[in-house]
Scaffold this active site. Sequence first.
Site, PDB file in Angstrom:
ATOM      1  N   ALA A   1     -35.404  85.484 -78.611  1.00  0.00           N
ATOM      2  CA  ALA A   1     -34.976  84.710 -79.786  1.00  0.00           C
ATOM      3  C   ALA A   1     -33.508  85.001 -80.130  1.00  0.00           C
ATOM      4  O   ALA A   1     -32.659  85.005 -79.252  1.00  0.00           O
ATOM      5  CB  ALA A   1     -35.917  84.927 -80.957  1.00  0.00           C
ATOM      6  N   CYS A   2     -33.237  85.310 -81.405  1.00  0.00           N
ATOM      7  CA  CYS A   2     -31.832  85.459 -81.842  1.00  0.00           C
ATOM      8  C   CYS A   2     -31.111  86.606 -81.147  1.00  0.00           C
ATOM      9  O   CYS A   2     -29.888  86.682 -81.200  1.00  0.00           O
ATOM     10  CB  CYS A   2     -31.766  85.678 -83.346  1.00  0.00           C
ATOM     11  SG  CYS A   2     -32.141  84.193 -84.245  1.00  0.00           S
ATOM     12  N   SER A   3     -31.860  87.533 -80.559  1.00  0.00           N
ATOM     13  CA  SER A   3     -31.213  88.669 -79.886  1.00  0.00           C
ATOM     14  C   SER A   3     -31.103  88.464 -78.379  1.00  0.00           C
ATOM     15  O   SER A   3     -30.795  89.418 -77.651  1.00  0.00           O
ATOM     16  CB  SER A   3     -31.966  89.960 -80.204  1.00  0.00           C
ATOM     17  OG  SER A   3     -31.765  90.290 -81.560  1.00  0.00           O
TER      18      SER A   3
END
Length: 373
Positions: A155-157
Amino acid sequence: MIKAVISGTGLYTPPATIDNDELVEAFNAFVEIHNGQHADEIARGDMEALQPSSSSFIEKASGIKRRHVIDKSGILDPERMAPHIPERGNDEPSVQCDMAVAACKEALAQAGKTAADVDAVIVACSNMQRPYPAISVEVQDALGVDGFAYDMNVACSSATFGLQAAVNSVENGSARSVLVVSPEICSGHLNFRDRDSHFIFGDACTAILVEREEDTASGQGFEILGTSLKTKFSNNIRNNFGFLNRGDEAGIGKPDKLFVQQGRKVFKEVSPLVAETILNQLKGLSLAADDLRRMWLHQANLNMNQLIARKVLGRDADTDEAPVILDEYANTSSAGSIIAFHKHKDDLKSGDLGVICSFGAGYSIGSVVVRRR
Ligand code: CO8
């Protein structure tokens, strides 16, 4: 011992933008249509009327002013509320491949390298437009890289986790250099009919070139002093879209097949975790928060970033110390902290320290401490 450095970065920004007023106007037109169509159920009390959105709420709650998107007209059509991105033939480059190639070319040019100098491509982002063949292998082919490629998703990482994977490959000798590319088409999995989240995301693609120090000019790019990754399971940011959806017809059309979140809980739970991760990492590197010249934080929410910076530094940070790009891009998932790095790194002087830090669904946190060479 081989040392990895970041020698170049690239960014592809879709030209179309939607500002808050345009987005809210389309949302509120949809609400009127919806409430009109369900007037009887609403009057009987069998259904709650949808409430209008507001630009002032969006800017105050998030700091977002506008977002770049692949397609504007479909999102702003109150009868559609989704981007219109025509399917391409198998003999054409995919949309994510086109974005990735544009960002990679800029990263290569910045580093003064060509595809012949690259051994691997990692496509690291929140959503792949298909399961296989891997988008990364398509990007590898489009660039003309002779080597290997794989896709990954945290995801966002994704981009910061991808950065660690690239550093590992370079430092253990399995690749001379690696491109980490994050083609984020967040508008494709955002529910534009949901007032709580319709404003959150935008589209963009970043690329980072990681090379062996010995293959770069002295003073070029950034040394990577350390990476720190952390995950902790949470359902507070979730998307249940997947290949098993067709196995249960009852689930089709449920809102959880797009992005859903408990925004308040995410804010409260993730902010302290991020500050703690950065502080622990700095301690492990025998550095103090005051040693940081800049923090390139994940770009989801301005208030969240201000809180994290305050927890790390023990005082408020200005926008020179913690640059903001979410006002222009909104949340572009894993691309966000890398966009901030790409746009706000050239003024750093030799020896200046900074931290790139992403956080989001998982929960996942990826923190990378860098030093200007
Ligand atoms: N307009 C007007 N009012 C609104 C709106 C709106 N659009 N939306 C909500 N409200 C109202 C609510 O109804 C509520 O009213 P009341 O007080 O009467 O109940 C009031 O405003 C306050 O609502 P919230 O409590 O929800 O508002 P917050 O102040 O918490 O702000 C945010 C909401 C902006 C969502 C905030 O909580 C936030 O940003 N939290 C952090 C979230 C975050 O960082 N998430 C990261 C997720 S991204 C990630 O990990 C990547 C996932 C993969 C990518 C997916 C791509 C699609």
